[in-house]
Design a protein around this motif. Sequence first.
Motif, short mmCIF file in Angstrom:
data_model
loop_
_atom_site.label_atom_id
_atom_site.label_comp_id
_atom_site.label_asym_id
_atom_site.label_seq_id
_atom_site.Cartn_x
_atom_site.Cartn_y
_atom_site.Cartn_z
N LYS A 107 0.82 -1.22 0.00
CA LYS A 107 0.00 0.00 0.00
C LYS A 107 0.85 1.26 0.00
N LEU A 108 2.04 1.18 0.54
CA LEU A 108 2.93 2.33 0.51
C LEU A 108 3.28 2.71 -0.92
N GLU A 109 3.52 1.70 -1.76
CA GLU A 109 3.81 1.97 -3.17
C GLU A 109 2.60 2.57 -3.87
N ILE A 110 1.42 2.09 -3.52
CA ILE A 110 0.19 2.63 -4.12
C ILE A 110 -0.02 4.07 -3.68
N LYS A 111 0.22 4.34 -2.41
CA LYS A 111 0.09 5.72 -1.92
C LYS A 111 1.09 6.63 -2.60
N ASP A 112 2.30 6.13 -2.79
CA ASP A 112 3.31 6.92 -3.51
C ASP A 112 2.85 7.22 -4.94
N ALA A 113 2.25 6.22 -5.57
CA ALA A 113 1.75 6.41 -6.94
C ALA A 113 0.65 7.47 -6.96
N MET A 114 -0.24 7.42 -5.96
CA MET A 114 -1.31 8.41 -5.89
C MET A 114 -0.76 9.80 -5.62
N LEU A 115 0.30 9.87 -4.84
CA LEU A 115 0.92 11.15 -4.52
C LEU A 115 1.37 11.86 -5.80
N SER A 116 1.77 11.08 -6.78
CA SER A 116 2.26 11.67 -8.02
C SER A 116 1.14 12.19 -8.92
N LEU A 117 -0.10 11.82 -8.62
CA LEU A 117 -1.24 12.29 -9.42
C LEU A 117 -1.61 13.71 -8.99
N ASP A 118 -2.09 14.47 -9.94
CA ASP A 118 -2.52 15.83 -9.62
C ASP A 118 -3.87 15.81 -8.92
N GLU A 119 -4.24 16.94 -8.33
CA GLU A 119 -5.49 17.04 -7.56
C GLU A 119 -6.71 16.68 -8.40
N ARG A 120 -6.73 17.17 -9.63
CA ARG A 120 -7.88 16.92 -10.50
C ARG A 120 -8.05 15.42 -10.73
N SER A 121 -6.95 14.72 -10.94
CA SER A 121 -7.02 13.27 -11.16
C SER A 121 -7.56 12.57 -9.92
N ARG A 122 -7.06 12.95 -8.75
CA ARG A 122 -7.56 12.34 -7.51
C ARG A 122 -9.05 12.66 -7.32
N THR A 148 -13.82 15.57 -21.98
CA THR A 148 -12.68 16.03 -21.18
C THR A 148 -12.55 15.19 -19.92
N VAL A 149 -13.67 14.92 -19.26
CA VAL A 149 -13.64 14.10 -18.05
C VAL A 149 -13.15 12.70 -18.37
N LYS A 150 -13.62 12.14 -19.49
CA LYS A 150 -13.16 10.81 -19.89
C LYS A 150 -11.65 10.81 -20.12
N THR A 151 -11.17 11.84 -20.76
CA THR A 151 -9.73 11.94 -21.02
C THR A 151 -8.97 12.03 -19.71
N TRP A 152 -9.42 12.88 -18.79
CA TRP A 152 -8.77 13.04 -17.49
C TRP A 152 -8.79 11.73 -16.70
N ASN A 154 -9.10 8.61 -17.89
CA ASN A 154 -8.20 7.64 -18.51
C ASN A 154 -6.74 7.97 -18.22
N LYS A 155 -6.41 9.24 -18.26
CA LYS A 155 -5.04 9.67 -17.98
C LYS A 155 -4.66 9.33 -16.53
N ALA A 156 -5.57 9.59 -15.59
CA ALA A 156 -5.30 9.31 -14.18
C ALA A 156 -5.09 7.81 -13.96
N LEU A 157 -5.95 7.00 -14.56
CA LEU A 157 -5.82 5.55 -14.41
C LEU A 157 -4.54 5.04 -15.06
N LYS A 158 -4.21 5.58 -16.22
CA LYS A 158 -2.98 5.17 -16.91
C LYS A 158 -1.76 5.54 -16.08
N GLU A 159 -1.74 6.76 -15.56
CA GLU A 159 -0.61 7.20 -14.74
C GLU A 159 -0.48 6.35 -13.48
N LEU A 160 -1.61 6.03 -12.85
CA LEU A 160 -1.58 5.19 -11.66
C LEU A 160 -1.02 3.82 -12.00
N ARG A 161 -1.48 3.24 -13.10
CA ARG A 161 -1.00 1.93 -13.54
C ARG A 161 0.50 1.98 -13.82
N GLU A 162 0.96 3.01 -14.53
CA GLU A 162 2.38 3.13 -14.87
C GLU A 162 3.25 3.24 -13.62
#
Length: 173
Positions: A107-122, A148-152, A154-162
């Motif tokens: 979960k620490l790695e997941i939290k770190d991944a979420m930390l890298s996401l911007d506020e809008r993505s969260r 726009t929401v769909k794009t955001w 998808n981008k958030a999920l992709k970034e989290l996965r990466e």
Amino acid sequence: MEIEKLARKAIKGDDDSFLQLIQLFKIDLYKTAMSFLRNDQEAIEAVQEVTYRAYKGIRTVKESFYFKTWLIRIMINYCNDQLKKKKIVLLDDELLKSHGVSENHNKLEIKDAMLSLDERSREILTLKYFHDLKIKDIADSMQCPEGTVKTWLNKALKELREKLEEKGENLNV
């Protein structure tokens, strides 16, 4: 729908209607606060503060249908502000499970991944997966096109996965 009727009255200044709406949504507000803040006392304080902010800004609600979304968004913004002060970003287990991340993952790695996401993505992830809002409702509340929401999203999920794959995690979304 009764909620819309109460919201219309509250927007016009009816305090009793506002209080009834808060009673209806206080559990949703509390759950949202807990998913971000992870502390019972802070979550209760957040509900109180958001109730106050909503009361002060009730006349800014444009569509009574979106009262709940408006209220939850105030909570998300409040929680993000609190987390910025603490410089902590937490991820709710429900969101993890919805993406096939088991409790065995770090979960620490997941939290770190979420930390890298911007506020809008969260925020979008929270509205979509914590509150099960439709893309259209998210778009209306954020006052932007659905595409726009769909794009955001998808981008958030992709970034989290990466981010998770970089750490050897595998998030299948």
